[in-house]
Structures are given as structure tokens and as C-alpha cells.
Design an enzyme around this catalytic site. Structure first.
Site, PDB file in Angstrom:
ATOM      1  N   GLN A 119     -14.216   2.208   1.592  1.00 27.60           N
ATOM      2  CA  GLN A 119     -13.673   1.798   0.299  1.00 27.60           C
ATOM      3  C   GLN A 119     -13.447   3.030  -0.569  1.00 27.60           C
ATOM      4  O   GLN A 119     -14.370   3.838  -0.779  1.00 27.60           O
ATOM      5  CB  GLN A 119     -14.617   0.819  -0.420  1.00 27.60           C
ATOM      6  CG  GLN A 119     -14.004   0.285  -1.711  1.00 27.60           C
ATOM      7  CD  GLN A 119     -14.858  -0.785  -2.399  1.00 27.60           C
ATOM      8  OE1 GLN A 119     -16.000  -1.045  -2.022  1.00 27.60           O
ATOM      9  NE2 GLN A 119     -14.277  -1.394  -3.431  1.00 27.60           N
ATOM     10  N   ASP A 121       0.853  -1.188   0.000  1.00 34.60           N
ATOM     11  CA  ASP A 121       0.000   0.000   0.000  1.00 34.60           C
ATOM     12  C   ASP A 121       0.894   1.245   0.000  1.00 34.60           C
ATOM     13  O   ASP A 121       1.898   1.303   0.710  1.00 34.60           O
ATOM     14  CB  ASP A 121      -0.903  -0.015   1.247  1.00 34.60           C
ATOM     15  CG  ASP A 121      -2.076   0.941   1.136  1.00 34.60           C
ATOM     16  OD1 ASP A 121      -3.223   0.468   1.096  1.00 34.60           O
ATOM     17  OD2 ASP A 121      -1.839   2.170   1.085  1.00 34.60           O
ATOM     18  N   VAL A 173     -11.070   2.663  -3.440  1.00 33.13           N
ATOM     19  CA  VAL A 173     -10.732   2.136  -4.772  1.00 33.13           C
ATOM     20  C   VAL A 173     -11.724   1.019  -5.080  1.00 33.13           C
ATOM     21  O   VAL A 173     -11.807   0.034  -4.326  1.00 33.13           O
ATOM     22  CB  VAL A 173      -9.281   1.612  -4.834  1.00 33.13           C
ATOM     23  CG1 VAL A 173      -8.983   1.063  -6.224  1.00 33.13           C
ATOM     24  CG2 VAL A 173      -8.283   2.718  -4.460  1.00 33.13           C
ATOM     25  N   HIS A 206      -6.836  -6.036   2.313  1.00 36.00           N
ATOM     26  CA  HIS A 206      -5.701  -5.450   3.031  1.00 36.00           C
ATOM     27  C   HIS A 206      -5.103  -6.525   3.943  1.00 36.00           C
ATOM     28  O   HIS A 206      -5.844  -7.214   4.647  1.00 36.00           O
ATOM     29  CB  HIS A 206      -6.149  -4.302   3.936  1.00 36.00           C
ATOM     30  CG  HIS A 206      -6.717  -3.106   3.241  1.00 36.00           C
ATOM     31  ND1 HIS A 206      -5.995  -1.940   3.054  1.00 36.00           N
ATOM     32  CD2 HIS A 206      -7.943  -2.865   2.715  1.00 36.00           C
ATOM     33  CE1 HIS A 206      -6.772  -1.035   2.450  1.00 36.00           C
ATOM     34  NE2 HIS A 206      -7.951  -1.568   2.233  1.00 36.00           N
ATOM     35  N   ASN A 260     -12.823  -3.493   2.801  1.00 34.68           N
ATOM     36  CA  ASN A 260     -13.804  -2.420   2.911  1.00 34.68           C
ATOM     37  C   ASN A 260     -14.799  -2.553   1.761  1.00 34.68           C
ATOM     38  O   ASN A 260     -14.395  -2.696   0.601  1.00 34.68           O
ATOM     39  CB  ASN A 260     -13.103  -1.061   2.863  1.00 34.68           C
ATOM     40  CG  ASN A 260     -12.247  -0.821   4.096  1.00 34.68           C
ATOM     41  OD1 ASN A 260     -12.623  -1.212   5.198  1.00 34.68           O
ATOM     42  ND2 ASN A 260     -11.102  -0.187   3.919  1.00 34.68           N
ATOM     43  N   HIS A 277     -10.222  -5.561  -3.055  1.00 26.76           N
ATOM     44  CA  HIS A 277      -8.873  -5.763  -2.527  1.00 26.76           C
ATOM     45  C   HIS A 277      -8.935  -6.190  -1.067  1.00 26.76           C
ATOM     46  O   HIS A 277      -9.800  -5.755  -0.316  1.00 26.76           O
ATOM     47  CB  HIS A 277      -8.001  -4.515  -2.686  1.00 26.76           C
ATOM     48  CG  HIS A 277      -8.644  -3.250  -2.191  1.00 26.76           C
ATOM     49  ND1 HIS A 277      -9.607  -2.582  -2.915  1.00 26.76           N
ATOM     50  CD2 HIS A 277      -8.477  -2.551  -1.048  1.00 26.76           C
ATOM     51  CE1 HIS A 277      -9.991  -1.509  -2.236  1.00 26.76           C
ATOM     52  NE2 HIS A 277      -9.327  -1.469  -1.098  1.00 26.76           N
TER      53      HIS A 277
HETATM   54  P1  AMP Z   1      -9.695   1.150   0.475  1.00 28.06           P
HETATM   55  O1  AMP Z   1      -9.766   2.461   1.220  1.00 28.06           O
HETATM   56  O2  AMP Z   1     -10.091  -0.036   1.280  1.00 28.06           O
HETATM   57  O3  AMP Z   1     -10.413   1.239  -0.864  1.00 28.06           O
HETATM   58  O4  AMP Z   1      -8.164   0.925   0.173  1.00 28.06           O
HETATM   59  C1  AMP Z   1      -7.516   1.481  -0.915  1.00 28.06           C
HETATM   60  C2  AMP Z   1      -6.058   1.486  -0.569  1.00 28.06           C
HETATM   61  O5  AMP Z   1      -5.325   1.658  -1.758  1.00 28.06           O
HETATM   62  C3  AMP Z   1      -5.633   2.628   0.377  1.00 28.06           C
HETATM   63  O6  AMP Z   1      -5.071   2.062   1.552  1.00 28.06           O
HETATM   64  C4  AMP Z   1      -4.611   3.406  -0.443  1.00 28.06           C
HETATM   65  O7  AMP Z   1      -3.548   3.879   0.330  1.00 28.06           O
HETATM   66  C5  AMP Z   1      -4.163   2.378  -1.457  1.00 28.06           C
HETATM   67  N1  AMP Z   1      -3.647   2.886  -2.710  1.00 28.06           N
HETATM   68  C6  AMP Z   1      -4.185   3.862  -3.484  1.00 28.06           C
HETATM   69  N2  AMP Z   1      -3.450   4.023  -4.596  1.00 28.06           N
HETATM   70  C7  AMP Z   1      -2.445   3.127  -4.534  1.00 28.06           C
HETATM   71  C8  AMP Z   1      -1.349   2.803  -5.390  1.00 28.06           C
HETATM   72  N3  AMP Z   1      -1.141   3.437  -6.550  1.00 28.06           N
HETATM   73  N4  AMP Z   1      -0.492   1.814  -5.002  1.00 28.06           N
HETATM   74  C9  AMP Z   1      -0.699   1.164  -3.839  1.00 28.06           C
HETATM   75  N5  AMP Z   1      -1.702   1.426  -2.992  1.00 28.06           N
HETATM   76  C10 AMP Z   1      -2.571   2.400  -3.331  1.00 28.06           C
END
Ligand code: AMP
Length: 113
Positions: free
Chosen positions: A93, A31, A95, A101, A86, A99
Site C-alpha cells: 500500500q 491508475d 496511498v 484495484h 493492499n 482503494h
Molecule cells: P497501492 O500501491 O495499492 O497503494 O496503490 C496505489 C495506486 O495508486 C498505484 O497503483 C499508483 O500507480 C496509483 N496512483 C498514484 N497516484 C495516482 C494518481 N494521481 N492517479 C491515479 N492513480 C494513481
């Protein structure tokens, strides 16, 4: 199905990532904003939005993601860790490509915020 996201662009090789594990079904990478010494994301290559969108045909894939999460934790040398998925904006969430974590390497509090 997920539309284009940061993660689909990572899968397509358009954006870089700090890869930890890869196979035909998923990719795991660090991350960019780690919340603990170990913070890895395991994502399916299949463009699923989140758990609300999965179907029974995704059963094997979902199990595989958890197996890979465990493999990643072993590889990172941690025996206590948390998996988080999430689901939806109100759950955090950001993204919209499924995914998992994998978070560990420090003591984690409960319940989450
Ligand atoms: P969520 O909030 O559960 O959707 O988690 C998305 C995660 O993606 C967050 O912890 C971000 O820090 C991570 N994230 C966003 N962009 C990138 C990236 N380019 N490379 C790695 N992690 C990322």
C-alpha cells in the site's frame, strides 16, 4: 480516518483523474501506472485509510465498492479480472486512502510477489 492523500485531493477536485465511474459513495478512475490493459481504482468518498481501519458501520460501503468493481469490469468489457486491496506498507500500500484495484485485460499470474 485518512489524512490528506493524492486520492483525497482527486476527490476534492484539486487533482485530475481519468474517471470511469462516479456515484455518491465512490469514484473509479484509471491508475496512472497501469499494470494491465485495464487497471482501475475504486475508492470510497469516505476517507478510510485501509481495511484495518474499517468498522461494522462500513459494511454497506465495502460491499458497494465490490459491486462497483464488477460494474467497472463489465463496462471495460472484461470477464476475467482481479481485485486487489493492499493493506499496509509491507503489502504494497502506497496511498493511504482505501482503494480497490480492478486489474485485467491480460492473463494474470498467481501467486503475487
Ligand atoms: P497501492 O500501491 O495499492 O497503494 O496503490 C496505489 C495506486 O495508486 C498505484 O497503483 C499508483 O500507480 C496509483 N496512483 C498514484 N497516484 C495516482 C494518481 N494521481 N492517479 C491515479 N492513480 C494513481
Amino acid at each position: 480516518m485518512a489524512s490528506e492523500t493524492i486520492f483525497s485531493r482527486i476527490l476534492d477536485g484539486e487533482l485530475p483523474c481519468d474517471e470511469v465511474y462516479s456515484d455518491e459513495h465512490c469514484l473509479a478512475f484509471r491508475d496512472v501506472q497501469p499494470q494491465a490493459p485495464v487497471h482501475v481504482l475504486v475508492i470510497p468518498r469516505k476517507p478510510l485509510v485501509n481495511l484495518s481501519e474499517v468498522e461494522s458501520q462500513d459494511q454497506m460501503l465495502l460491499g458497494h465498492l465490490l459491486l462497483v468493481a464488477s460494474k467497472v469490469a463489465r463496462k471495460e468489457g472484461i470477464s476475467s479480472w482481479r481485485t486487489v486491496i493492499n493493506n499496509g506498507a509491507d503489502a504494497g500500500q502506497t496511498v493511504f486512502h482505501l482503494h480497490v484495484h480492478v486489474i485485467g485485460g491480460r492473463s494474470l499470474s498467481w501467486p503475487p510477489g
